[in-house]
Design a protein around this motif. Structure first.
Motif, PDB file in Angstrom:
ATOM      1  N   TRP A 200      58.169  36.887  33.694  1.00 54.37           N
ATOM      2  CA  TRP A 200      57.576  36.064  33.399  1.00 54.37           C
ATOM      3  C   TRP A 200      55.727  36.569  33.815  1.00 54.37           C
ATOM      4  CZ3 TRP A 200      57.396  32.322  30.476  1.00 54.37           C
ATOM      5  CH2 TRP A 200      57.170  31.375  30.587  1.00 54.37           C
ATOM      6  N   PHE A 201      55.011  36.955  33.022  1.00 56.56           N
ATOM      7  CA  PHE A 201      53.599  37.339  33.876  1.00 56.56           C
ATOM      8  C   PHE A 201      53.035  35.983  33.193  1.00 56.56           C
ATOM      9  CE2 PHE A 201      55.407  41.560  32.623  1.00 56.56           C
ATOM     10  CZ  PHE A 201      54.917  41.929  33.837  1.00 56.56           C
ATOM     11  N   ASP A 202      51.802  35.124  34.174  1.00 59.26           N
ATOM     12  CA  ASP A 202      50.931  34.312  34.147  1.00 59.26           C
ATOM     13  C   ASP A 202      49.896  33.968  34.797  1.00 59.26           C
ATOM     14  OD1 ASP A 202      50.435  31.371  33.568  1.00 59.26           O
ATOM     15  OD2 ASP A 202      51.625  30.511  35.749  1.00 59.26           O
ATOM     16  N   HIS A 203      49.266  33.906  34.127  1.00 61.84           N
ATOM     17  CA  HIS A 203      47.656  33.812  34.467  1.00 61.84           C
ATOM     18  C   HIS A 203      47.083  35.093  35.435  1.00 61.84           C
ATOM     19  CE1 HIS A 203      47.512  29.730  34.105  1.00 61.84           C
ATOM     20  NE2 HIS A 203      46.916  29.663  33.933  1.00 61.84           N
ATOM     21  N   ILE A 204      47.621  35.917  34.601  1.00 61.29           N
ATOM     22  CA  ILE A 204      47.403  37.980  34.810  1.00 61.29           C
ATOM     23  C   ILE A 204      45.936  38.887  35.073  1.00 61.29           C
ATOM     24  CG2 ILE A 204      48.806  40.178  35.584  1.00 61.29           C
ATOM     25  CD1 ILE A 204      49.932  37.867  37.062  1.00 61.29           C
ATOM     26  N   SER A 205      45.423  38.918  35.099  1.00 58.29           N
ATOM     27  CA  SER A 205      44.092  39.840  34.359  1.00 58.29           C
ATOM     28  C   SER A 205      45.115  41.631  34.993  1.00 58.29           C
ATOM     29  CB  SER A 205      43.066  39.642  35.053  1.00 58.29           C
ATOM     30  OG  SER A 205      41.734  40.631  35.080  1.00 58.29           O
ATOM     31  N   PHE A 206      44.567  42.220  34.063  1.00 58.90           N
ATOM     32  CA  PHE A 206      44.780  43.664  34.220  1.00 58.90           C
ATOM     33  C   PHE A 206      43.154  44.544  34.342  1.00 58.90           C
ATOM     34  CE2 PHE A 206      49.188  42.172  32.755  1.00 58.90           C
ATOM     35  CZ  PHE A 206      50.403  42.721  33.457  1.00 58.90           C
ATOM     36  N   SER A 207      43.086  44.697  34.823  1.00 60.23           N
ATOM     37  CA  SER A 207      42.141  45.759  34.376  1.00 60.23           C
ATOM     38  C   SER A 207      41.729  47.516  34.974  1.00 60.23           C
ATOM     39  CB  SER A 207      40.611  45.586  34.945  1.00 60.23           C
ATOM     40  OG  SER A 207      41.136  44.736  35.894  1.00 60.23           O
ATOM     41  N   SER A 208      41.333  48.166  34.672  1.00 57.59           N
ATOM     42  CA  SER A 208      40.844  49.619  35.154  1.00 57.59           C
ATOM     43  C   SER A 208      39.534  49.485  35.073  1.00 57.59           C
ATOM     44  CB  SER A 208      41.530  49.996  33.598  1.00 57.59           C
ATOM     45  OG  SER A 208      41.665  51.630  34.225  1.00 57.59           O
ATOM     46  N   SER A 209      39.055  50.365  36.023  1.00 54.88           N
ATOM     47  CA  SER A 209      38.211  51.204  36.237  1.00 54.88           C
ATOM     48  C   SER A 209      37.745  53.014  36.426  1.00 54.88           C
ATOM     49  CB  SER A 209      37.895  50.968  37.674  1.00 54.88           C
ATOM     50  OG  SER A 209      38.444  51.608  38.765  1.00 54.88           O
ATOM     51  N   LEU A 210      38.307  53.224  35.647  1.00 55.26           N
ATOM     52  CA  LEU A 210      39.259  54.405  35.636  1.00 55.26           C
ATOM     53  C   LEU A 210      38.594  54.439  34.164  1.00 55.26           C
ATOM     54  CD1 LEU A 210      43.019  55.085  35.368  1.00 55.26           C
ATOM     55  CD2 LEU A 210      41.051  55.823  36.906  1.00 55.26           C
ATOM     56  N   ASN A 211      37.279  56.130  33.690  1.00 51.66           N
ATOM     57  CA  ASN A 211      36.944  56.312  32.019  1.00 51.66           C
ATOM     58  C   ASN A 211      37.845  56.298  31.208  1.00 51.66           C
ATOM     59  OD1 ASN A 211      34.447  56.587  33.435  1.00 51.66           O
ATOM     60  ND2 ASN A 211      35.190  58.648  34.881  1.00 51.66           N
ATOM     61  N   TYR A 212      36.929  56.420  30.023  1.00 54.79           N
ATOM     62  CA  TYR A 212      38.365  55.969  28.861  1.00 54.79           C
ATOM     63  C   TYR A 212      37.825  56.924  27.813  1.00 54.79           C
ATOM     64  CZ  TYR A 212      40.992  55.142  25.158  1.00 54.79           C
ATOM     65  OH  TYR A 212      42.022  55.491  23.377  1.00 54.79           O
ATOM     66  N   ASN A 213      38.554  57.830  27.111  1.00 57.67           N
ATOM     67  CA  ASN A 213      37.614  59.032  25.985  1.00 57.67           C
ATOM     68  C   ASN A 213      38.547  59.350  25.807  1.00 57.67           C
ATOM     69  OD1 ASN A 213      37.297  61.852  25.254  1.00 57.67           O
ATOM     70  ND2 ASN A 213      36.544  62.492  26.958  1.00 57.67           N
TER      71      ASN A 213
END
Length: 116
Positions: free
Chosen positions: A99-112
């Motif tokens: 179960w995922f509840d109130h989760i933020s997924f983020s990345s500061s990696l460059n996307y090419n």
């Protein structure tokens, strides 16, 4: 409550039901796919709830014969960030009741978009 990477790894890999409260922002870069066992609730506190590059896994990545998948896991009130490596933040293999509840997924990696 955990406030260091070593505490987090130890509690996630322990046997038995447990609620693990994150009491500091933790960078997991120095660990490699920490195992999270059955019946764990991983919850961020109000002020501290960021985990960097944790790459959690619910099973042995090679399918070891006596290493059953982890079931009944809750991730709650967390900010899971990918900042140092190109990793998957949560690896779920053959597990149930995740179960995922109130989760933020983020990345500061460059996307090419060219695949680099």
């Amino acid at each position: 409550m955990v406030s260091s990477l070593n505490d987090l790894l130890k509690q996630c890999d322990s046997v038995g039901p447990q609620t693990i409260v994150i009491n500091a922002n933790i960078d997991c870069k120095s660990s490699f796919q920490p195992r999270i066992r059955d019946n764990k609730t991983l919850v961020g506190s109000f002020k501290y709830h960021t985990l960097y590059d944790c790459d959690f896994r619910t099973n042995d990545r090679n399918g070891a014969q006596n290493d059953n998948p982890s079931d009944n896991i809750i991730f709650r009130n967390l900010d899971l960030q990918n900042k140092n490596e190109s990793t998957i933040l949560v690896n779920i293999w053959s597990s149930r009741q995740i179960w995922f509840d109130h989760i933020s997924f983020s990345s500061s990696l460059n996307y090419n978009r060219k695949g680099n």
